[in-house]
Design an enzyme around this catalytic site. Structure first.
Site, mmCIF file in Angstrom:
data_model
loop_
_atom_site.group_PDB
_atom_site.id
_atom_site.type_symbol
_atom_site.label_atom_id
_atom_site.label_comp_id
_atom_site.label_asym_id
_atom_site.label_seq_id
_atom_site.Cartn_x
_atom_site.Cartn_y
_atom_site.Cartn_z
ATOM 1 C CD GLN A 191 -3.026 1.084 0.539
ATOM 2 O OE1 GLN A 191 -4.087 0.717 0.993
ATOM 3 N NE2 GLN A 191 -2.886 1.448 -0.717
ATOM 4 C CG PHE A 192 1.993 3.358 -3.738
ATOM 5 C CD1 PHE A 192 1.874 4.710 -4.031
ATOM 6 C CD2 PHE A 192 1.219 2.456 -4.458
ATOM 7 C CE1 PHE A 192 1.012 5.160 -5.017
ATOM 8 C CE2 PHE A 192 0.348 2.896 -5.445
ATOM 9 C CZ PHE A 192 0.240 4.248 -5.728
ATOM 10 C CB THR A 193 -1.858 5.349 -1.168
ATOM 11 O OG1 THR A 193 -2.521 4.301 -0.464
ATOM 12 C CG2 THR A 193 -1.960 5.101 -2.664
#
Length: 207
Positions: A79-81
């Site tokens: 989950q890079f966000t």
């Protein structure tokens, strides 16, 4: 490194029309890797995820058992966000590790979890894919984790470094000539006044 850890009764990941992963009771972990993360950050996050006491014991006593204690499952989703920085209302992700570096790092984190726990109980999404993540949160219980060493916005770091440099310059200069002159003048005027060298506090300093 950041992780959003949710206690769940069930969770699953679907890509397109295919469900690629699912778990029953356990933890669903959304994991975000920053540009500054190292193996030290990964080790910390893995240790915390597997040892968080988010479950009850056999007597129903809450917050006493970890996912490993209960032999529950873990579903981990990249989950890079999580490393979003807002520019006005627009999200910017420059603090997230680029995909070509993050993917092997993320895979090593999964292997770390599997070697520490039971490999068959560690499930995964599909790195870089557009996923539908279904989470049935139990409680709800959600815990946010962040490794102690990162991340730091480069702009904020630069600002902190400049502030620290100003403080160091101030300390290195020591007392000014005018301050020394005033101190010497007070000593001549009142030879009995305390210098503070022995811990005394002059009444002149009191508010």
């Amino acid at each position: 490194m950041k992780a959003i850890v949710q206690r769940v009764t069930k969770a699953s990941v679907t890509v397109g029309e295919e469900q690629i992963s699912s778990i029953g009771r356990g933890l669903c972990v959304l994991l975000g890797i920053s540009v500054e993360d190292t193996q030290k950050d990964a080790d910390y996050i893995v240790r915390k995820i597997l040892n968080l006491r988010l479950f009850e014991d056999e007597n129903g006593r809450a917050w006493t058992k970890s996912v490993m204690d209960r032999d529950f499952e873990v579903l981990c989703v990249s989950q890079f966000t999580l490393h979003c920085v807002l520019k006005g209302n627009k999200p910017d992700f420059h603090l997230a590790m680029p995909a070509e570096l993050a993917q092997p790092f993320y895979n090593s984190i999964l292997e770390n979890m599997r070697s520490t726990y039971k490999p068959e109980l560690i499930k995964d999404g599909k790195f870089g894919a557009y996923m539908q993540v279904s989470i049935q949160n139990d409680g709800p219980v959600t815990v946010e984790l962040a490794s102690p060493t990162g991340p730091t916005d480069p702009k904020q770091l630069s600002k902190q470094e400049k502030q620290q440099q100003r403080k160091e310059k101030t300390r290195s200069k020591g007392p000014s000539d005018s301050s020394r002159d005033k101190g010497a003048l007070r000593s001549r005027q009142d030879p009995n006044a305390s210098s503070g060298a022995e811990g005394d506090v002059s009444s002149e300093r009191e508010p």
